[in-house]
Design a protein around this motif. Sequence first.
Motif, short mmCIF file in Angstrom:
data_model
loop_
_atom_site.label_atom_id
_atom_site.label_comp_id
_atom_site.label_asym_id
_atom_site.label_seq_id
_atom_site.Cartn_x
_atom_site.Cartn_y
_atom_site.Cartn_z
N PRO A 179 12.61 34.98 -6.29
CA PRO A 179 11.67 33.92 -6.67
C PRO A 179 11.84 33.43 -8.10
O PRO A 179 11.37 32.33 -8.44
CB PRO A 179 10.30 34.58 -6.46
CG PRO A 179 10.54 35.61 -5.41
CD PRO A 179 11.90 36.16 -5.75
N LEU A 180 12.50 34.23 -8.94
CA LEU A 180 12.70 33.83 -10.33
C LEU A 180 13.56 32.58 -10.42
O LEU A 180 13.53 31.87 -11.44
CB LEU A 180 13.37 34.97 -11.11
CG LEU A 180 12.57 36.27 -11.25
CD1 LEU A 180 13.40 37.33 -11.97
CD2 LEU A 180 11.27 36.01 -12.00
N ARG A 181 14.32 32.30 -9.37
CA ARG A 181 15.18 31.13 -9.37
C ARG A 181 14.38 29.84 -9.56
O ARG A 181 14.88 28.86 -10.14
CB ARG A 181 15.96 31.06 -8.04
CG ARG A 181 16.90 29.87 -7.94
CD ARG A 181 18.01 29.99 -8.97
NE ARG A 181 18.93 28.87 -8.92
CZ ARG A 181 18.76 27.73 -9.61
NH1 ARG A 181 17.71 27.58 -10.37
NH2 ARG A 181 19.65 26.77 -9.52
N GLN A 182 13.13 29.86 -9.11
CA GLN A 182 12.30 28.66 -9.21
C GLN A 182 11.69 28.48 -10.60
O GLN A 182 11.20 27.39 -10.92
CB GLN A 182 11.16 28.74 -8.17
CG GLN A 182 11.62 29.00 -6.75
CD GLN A 182 12.62 27.97 -6.24
OE1 GLN A 182 12.48 26.79 -6.52
NE2 GLN A 182 13.63 28.42 -5.50
N ARG A 183 11.73 29.55 -11.41
CA ARG A 183 11.06 29.50 -12.72
C ARG A 183 12.01 29.51 -13.90
O ARG A 183 11.61 29.19 -15.02
CB ARG A 183 10.09 30.68 -12.85
CG ARG A 183 9.14 30.85 -11.68
CD ARG A 183 7.92 31.63 -12.06
NE ARG A 183 8.21 32.91 -12.67
CZ ARG A 183 8.21 34.07 -12.02
NH1 ARG A 183 7.95 34.08 -10.71
NH2 ARG A 183 8.45 35.20 -12.63
N LEU A 184 13.26 29.87 -13.65
CA LEU A 184 14.21 30.02 -14.75
C LEU A 184 15.34 29.00 -14.65
O LEU A 184 15.60 28.44 -13.59
CB LEU A 184 14.81 31.44 -14.73
CG LEU A 184 13.84 32.61 -14.85
CD1 LEU A 184 14.60 33.92 -14.68
CD2 LEU A 184 13.10 32.57 -16.18
N SER A 185 15.99 28.78 -15.77
CA SER A 185 17.18 27.94 -15.76
C SER A 185 18.28 28.69 -15.03
O SER A 185 18.21 29.91 -14.85
CB SER A 185 17.63 27.64 -17.20
OG SER A 185 18.08 28.83 -17.84
N GLU A 186 19.32 27.96 -14.64
CA GLU A 186 20.42 28.60 -13.93
C GLU A 186 21.06 29.69 -14.78
O GLU A 186 21.37 30.78 -14.29
CB GLU A 186 21.47 27.56 -13.55
CG GLU A 186 22.66 28.14 -12.79
CD GLU A 186 23.66 27.09 -12.38
OE1 GLU A 186 24.72 27.47 -11.84
OE2 GLU A 186 23.41 25.89 -12.62
N GLU A 187 21.26 29.41 -16.07
CA GLU A 187 21.88 30.39 -16.95
C GLU A 187 21.04 31.65 -17.08
O GLU A 187 21.57 32.77 -17.05
CB GLU A 187 22.10 29.77 -18.33
CG GLU A 187 22.82 30.70 -19.31
CD GLU A 187 23.14 30.04 -20.64
OE1 GLU A 187 23.33 30.77 -21.63
OE2 GLU A 187 23.18 28.79 -20.69
N GLU A 188 19.73 31.49 -17.21
CA GLU A 188 18.84 32.65 -17.33
C GLU A 188 18.77 33.42 -16.02
O GLU A 188 18.77 34.65 -16.00
CB GLU A 188 17.43 32.20 -17.76
CG GLU A 188 17.34 31.79 -19.21
CD GLU A 188 17.71 32.94 -20.15
OE1 GLU A 188 17.20 34.05 -19.95
OE2 GLU A 188 18.52 32.71 -21.07
N PHE A 189 18.72 32.69 -14.91
CA PHE A 189 18.65 33.37 -13.61
C PHE A 189 19.93 34.13 -13.33
O PHE A 189 19.90 35.20 -12.72
CB PHE A 189 18.38 32.35 -12.50
CG PHE A 189 18.23 32.97 -11.14
CD1 PHE A 189 17.25 33.92 -10.90
CD2 PHE A 189 19.07 32.63 -10.10
CE1 PHE A 189 17.10 34.50 -9.66
CE2 PHE A 189 18.93 33.21 -8.85
CZ PHE A 189 17.94 34.15 -8.63
#
Length: 282
Positions: A179-189
């Motif tokens: 679910p973090l994919r929806q809250r973070l940038s691609e680089e952070e995820f």
Amino acid sequence: MKWQGRKGSSNVEDRRGKGGGKAIAGVGGGLGLIIVLIVTLLGGNPEDLIGNLGVTDQSNSAPYVETAQEKELAEFVSVVLADTETVWTEIFQENGLQYTEPTLVLYTDSVNSACGTAGASVGPFYCPGDQKLYIDLSFYQELQDKFHAPGDFAMAYVIAHEVGHHVQTLLGTSDQVMPLRQRLSEEEFNKYLVRFELQADYYSGVWAKHAAGMDLLEEGDLDEALTAASAVGDDTLQKQAMGYVVPESFTHGTSEQRKAWFYKGYENGTIQGGDTFKIKTP
């Protein structure tokens, strides 16, 4: 690895020669994302999967005739899966948990899963939606030729890694990370994805430790697994494909990280010590 003449798993589904059949576009949300992320293990291209998420019909009614080598490989992966069942059932019981055995699906060319339709080019993958591992046995040859990681224990490492993703599903790690994919940038995820994959490497090392304790390993087996782990590091794969690396795009970890976490799991042999999200990665 000592596997000949030993009992295989009953959780093997043979779909070889049946093709992917019909798949409906729109397998999305968190589930679709998970499969696109996980199937990139060992150099698989997620675009190959995305392109297969439309409506297709690749059914093949002709009976599949396996070669002698394929028959041997099918028996091998079944035995390895059975060993992972024994090991993880015991480990889960020791931790007051119950292990649910996954199913391993053998296929050729393409296959339907709860995560969509995938082509063999994506490599072995695990789908949390149906808790099944998917393997086209032709990958064994690719592991030797493309990744220069020969040996039966190299393939055993691949299976154990995918089972590691199943362990993450059972322990709730997948539900926490994806679910973090929806809250973070691609680089952070991507940083979380790296730790997610390294944890699966750790769990594969845990299995290898117990396999060694069961006197199943032969001389050179551990080196075969470490070679395979190194061969599928993001830095190694990117250097081979592009001639340079882009660290912020890493999703699985460097060759050194993958080897280190597999070996850490091999040394520890327990679930504890494999929290790659809290421990500084090597």
